[in-house]
Write a protein that holds these residues in place. Structure first.
Motif, PDB file in Angstrom:
ATOM      1  N   UNK A  81       8.738  60.865  37.488  1.00  0.00           N
ATOM      2  CA  UNK A  81       9.873  60.081  37.011  1.00  0.00           C
ATOM      3  C   UNK A  81      10.191  58.892  37.932  1.00  0.00           C
ATOM      4  N   UNK A  82       9.676  58.940  39.161  1.00  0.00           N
ATOM      5  CA  UNK A  82       9.975  57.897  40.146  1.00  0.00           C
ATOM      6  C   UNK A  82       8.842  56.882  40.307  1.00  0.00           C
ATOM      7  N   UNK A  83       7.758  57.036  39.556  1.00  0.00           N
ATOM      8  CA  UNK A  83       6.574  56.211  39.782  1.00  0.00           C
ATOM      9  C   UNK A  83       6.853  54.712  39.688  1.00  0.00           C
ATOM     10  N   UNK A  84       7.809  54.327  38.847  1.00  0.00           N
ATOM     11  CA  UNK A  84       8.042  52.895  38.654  1.00  0.00           C
ATOM     12  C   UNK A  84       8.968  52.301  39.710  1.00  0.00           C
ATOM     13  N   UNK A  85       9.419  53.101  40.669  1.00  0.00           N
ATOM     14  CA  UNK A  85      10.331  52.577  41.686  1.00  0.00           C
ATOM     15  C   UNK A  85      10.129  53.202  43.059  1.00  0.00           C
ATOM     16  N   UNK A  86       8.907  53.591  43.375  1.00  0.00           N
ATOM     17  CA  UNK A  86       8.630  54.125  44.705  1.00  0.00           C
ATOM     18  C   UNK A  86       8.812  53.014  45.742  1.00  0.00           C
ATOM     19  N   UNK A  87       9.562  53.273  46.816  1.00  0.00           N
ATOM     20  CA  UNK A  87       9.862  52.213  47.778  1.00  0.00           C
ATOM     21  C   UNK A  87       8.882  52.197  48.956  1.00  0.00           C
ATOM     22  N   UNK A  88       8.207  51.077  49.136  1.00  0.00           N
ATOM     23  CA  UNK A  88       7.366  50.926  50.329  1.00  0.00           C
ATOM     24  C   UNK A  88       8.259  50.860  51.561  1.00  0.00           C
ATOM     25  N   UNK A  89       7.771  51.396  52.660  1.00  0.00           N
ATOM     26  CA  UNK A  89       8.489  51.265  53.922  1.00  0.00           C
ATOM     27  C   UNK A  89       8.363  49.829  54.440  1.00  0.00           C
ATOM     28  N   UNK A  90       9.315  49.429  55.246  1.00  0.00           N
ATOM     29  CA  UNK A  90       9.407  48.034  55.687  1.00  0.00           C
ATOM     30  C   UNK A  90       8.112  47.570  56.358  1.00  0.00           C
ATOM     31  N   UNK A  91       7.577  46.467  55.884  1.00  0.00           N
ATOM     32  CA  UNK A  91       6.386  45.804  56.422  1.00  0.00           C
ATOM     33  C   UNK A  91       5.104  46.617  56.259  1.00  0.00           C
ATOM     34  N   UNK A  92       5.104  47.612  55.378  1.00  0.00           N
ATOM     35  CA  UNK A  92       3.893  48.422  55.188  1.00  0.00           C
ATOM     36  C   UNK A  92       2.723  47.564  54.722  1.00  0.00           C
ATOM     37  N   UNK A  93       2.949  46.777  53.660  1.00  0.00           N
ATOM     38  CA  UNK A  93       1.879  45.914  53.168  1.00  0.00           C
ATOM     39  C   UNK A  93       1.483  44.858  54.173  1.00  0.00           C
ATOM     40  N   UNK A  94       2.457  44.312  54.884  1.00  0.00           N
ATOM     41  CA  UNK A  94       2.167  43.292  55.884  1.00  0.00           C
ATOM     42  C   UNK A  94       1.321  43.858  57.020  1.00  0.00           C
ATOM     43  N   UNK A 108      -7.142  54.312  52.973  1.00  0.00           N
ATOM     44  CA  UNK A 108      -6.067  55.263  52.721  1.00  0.00           C
ATOM     45  C   UNK A 108      -6.656  56.667  52.612  1.00  0.00           C
ATOM     46  N   UNK A 109      -5.998  57.642  53.256  1.00  0.00           N
ATOM     47  CA  UNK A 109      -6.412  59.047  53.159  1.00  0.00           C
ATOM     48  C   UNK A 109      -5.183  59.838  52.734  1.00  0.00           C
ATOM     49  N   UNK A 110      -5.156  60.254  51.478  1.00  0.00           N
ATOM     50  CA  UNK A 110      -3.937  60.815  50.912  1.00  0.00           C
ATOM     51  C   UNK A 110      -4.242  61.995  50.002  1.00  0.00           C
ATOM     52  N   UNK A 111      -3.268  62.900  49.880  1.00  0.00           N
ATOM     53  CA  UNK A 111      -3.415  64.009  48.940  1.00  0.00           C
ATOM     54  C   UNK A 111      -3.085  63.581  47.518  1.00  0.00           C
ATOM     55  N   UNK A 112      -2.596  62.349  47.364  1.00  0.00           N
ATOM     56  CA  UNK A 112      -2.284  61.834  46.030  1.00  0.00           C
ATOM     57  C   UNK A 112      -3.560  61.427  45.308  1.00  0.00           C
ATOM     58  N   UNK A 113      -3.481  61.423  43.977  1.00  0.00           N
ATOM     59  CA  UNK A 113      -4.612  60.986  43.165  1.00  0.00           C
ATOM     60  C   UNK A 113      -4.088  60.496  41.827  1.00  0.00           C
ATOM     61  N   UNK A 114      -4.969  59.930  41.023  1.00  0.00           N
ATOM     62  CA  UNK A 114      -4.626  59.538  39.671  1.00  0.00           C
ATOM     63  C   UNK A 114      -3.458  58.574  39.594  1.00  0.00           C
ATOM     64  N   UNK A 115      -2.533  58.854  38.656  1.00  0.00           N
ATOM     65  CA  UNK A 115      -1.391  57.974  38.413  1.00  0.00           C
ATOM     66  C   UNK A 115      -0.486  57.892  39.628  1.00  0.00           C
ATOM     67  N   UNK A 116      -0.371  58.981  40.379  1.00  0.00           N
ATOM     68  CA  UNK A 116       0.469  58.968  41.578  1.00  0.00           C
ATOM     69  C   UNK A 116      -0.090  58.000  42.613  1.00  0.00           C
ATOM     70  N   UNK A 117      -1.384  58.043  42.839  1.00  0.00           N
ATOM     71  CA  UNK A 117      -2.001  57.139  43.797  1.00  0.00           C
ATOM     72  C   UNK A 117      -1.855  55.687  43.346  1.00  0.00           C
ATOM     73  N   UNK A 118      -2.008  55.450  42.066  1.00  0.00           N
ATOM     74  CA  UNK A 118      -1.838  54.088  41.541  1.00  0.00           C
ATOM     75  C   UNK A 118      -0.425  53.582  41.785  1.00  0.00           C
ATOM     76  N   UNK A 119       0.570  54.458  41.592  1.00  0.00           N
ATOM     77  CA  UNK A 119       1.961  54.070  41.817  1.00  0.00           C
ATOM     78  C   UNK A 119       2.208  53.764  43.292  1.00  0.00           C
ATOM     79  N   UNK A 120       1.615  54.545  44.169  1.00  0.00           N
ATOM     80  CA  UNK A 120       1.769  54.308  45.606  1.00  0.00           C
ATOM     81  C   UNK A 120       1.145  52.976  46.002  1.00  0.00           C
ATOM     82  N   UNK A 121      -0.019  52.686  45.464  1.00  0.00           N
ATOM     83  CA  UNK A 121      -0.683  51.418  45.798  1.00  0.00           C
ATOM     84  C   UNK A 121       0.111  50.229  45.258  1.00  0.00           C
ATOM     85  N   UNK A 122       0.728  50.385  44.097  1.00  0.00           N
ATOM     86  CA  UNK A 122       1.575  49.306  43.576  1.00  0.00           C
ATOM     87  C   UNK A 122       2.757  49.072  44.508  1.00  0.00           C
ATOM     88  N   UNK A 123       3.317  50.159  45.037  1.00  0.00           N
ATOM     89  CA  UNK A 123       4.460  50.028  45.943  1.00  0.00           C
ATOM     90  C   UNK A 123       4.069  49.297  47.221  1.00  0.00           C
TER      91      UNK A 123
END
Length: 221
Positions: A81-94, A108-123
């Motif tokens: 339910x939160x995939x469209x608004x996951x908040x990146x931590x400050x300066x993570x992308x930078x 990236x080494x994560x236990x996430x996969x599929x749609x969850x991983x895509x949402x994290x990468x968008x964030x």
């Protein structure tokens, strides 16, 4: 890739994206719906484990393992339910873009996969800086086993001695240490500095912004 290249391997949840407490709440609710009373503080300490390992860690080996998939699916639906608004931590992308610019292979080494991983990468919003992703689908055993970190190094084509792993949990530090890489901890996942250091962190920073500001004096220098 030439072996002299360096790899910066990153956990994602709690390290680059501010999701740990969302996981705590949604796992707590999944357990509650299934009739289990699991304290939130216990769930928090287990975040970072893959779903099956997290369930085993919190419910024990005498649980009804046939219900693991049901619990995992409930958590996934609640968290989704939160995939469209996951908040990146400050300066993570930078931070990732700066390391990429400096010649690091960012993985990236994560236990996430599929749609969850895509949402994290968008964030994070730094796909141009990410060389590869080692997801939960790629290994048989998740953290604290070394396989996720080792797979990340394989994807980068970099030996352990030329790599640094950044994470926010003791499971991350143990996985990195077992894989033979230098480990850096961040406090933004809510785990105390002393616990991260005891688990293998060589250096600890507040969050990605603090690490970025301290790069010159860090293991990622």
């Amino acid at each position: 890739m030439p072996s002299k290249r360096r790899a910066a391997v990153f956990d994602v949840d709690g390290t680059l994206v501010d999701t740990n407490h969302l996981h705590v709440t949604t796992w707590w609710e999944a357990f509650r719906q299934a009739g289990h009373r699991v304290p939130m503080h216990a769930v928090h300490r287990a975040v970072g484990l893959g779903s099956t390992d997290l369930i085993a860690h919190l419910l024990g080996d005498d649980r009804d393992e046939e219900r693991d998939a049901e619990l995992s699916a409930a958590h996934k639906a609640l968290y989704g339910q939160y995939f469209d608004r996951l908040p990146a931590l400050r300066d993570a992308g930078q931070l990732l873009r700066r390391l990429h610019k400096d010649g690091w292979a960012v993985v990236l080494a994560t236990s996430a996969s599929g749609a969850e991983l895509s949402a994290l990468r968008r964030a994070i919003d730094a796909d141009e800086a990410i060389t590869a992703t080692a997801s939960a689908d790629d290994v048989e055993r998740g953290k604290p086993a070394p396989e996720p970190v080792e797979h990340a190094l394989e994807l980068a084509g970099v030996p352990a001695e030329h790599a640094v792993f950044v994470g926010d949990t003791v499971w991350d530090m143990r996985a990195g240490r077992r894989a033979g890489v230098r480990c850096v901890g961040v406090l933004c996942g809510g785990i105390p500095r002393a616990d991260l250091e005891e688990a293998g962190a060589e250096a600890v920073y507040d969050d990605p912004a603090h690490l970025l500001a301290s790069l010159a004096d860090s293991p990622l220098a």
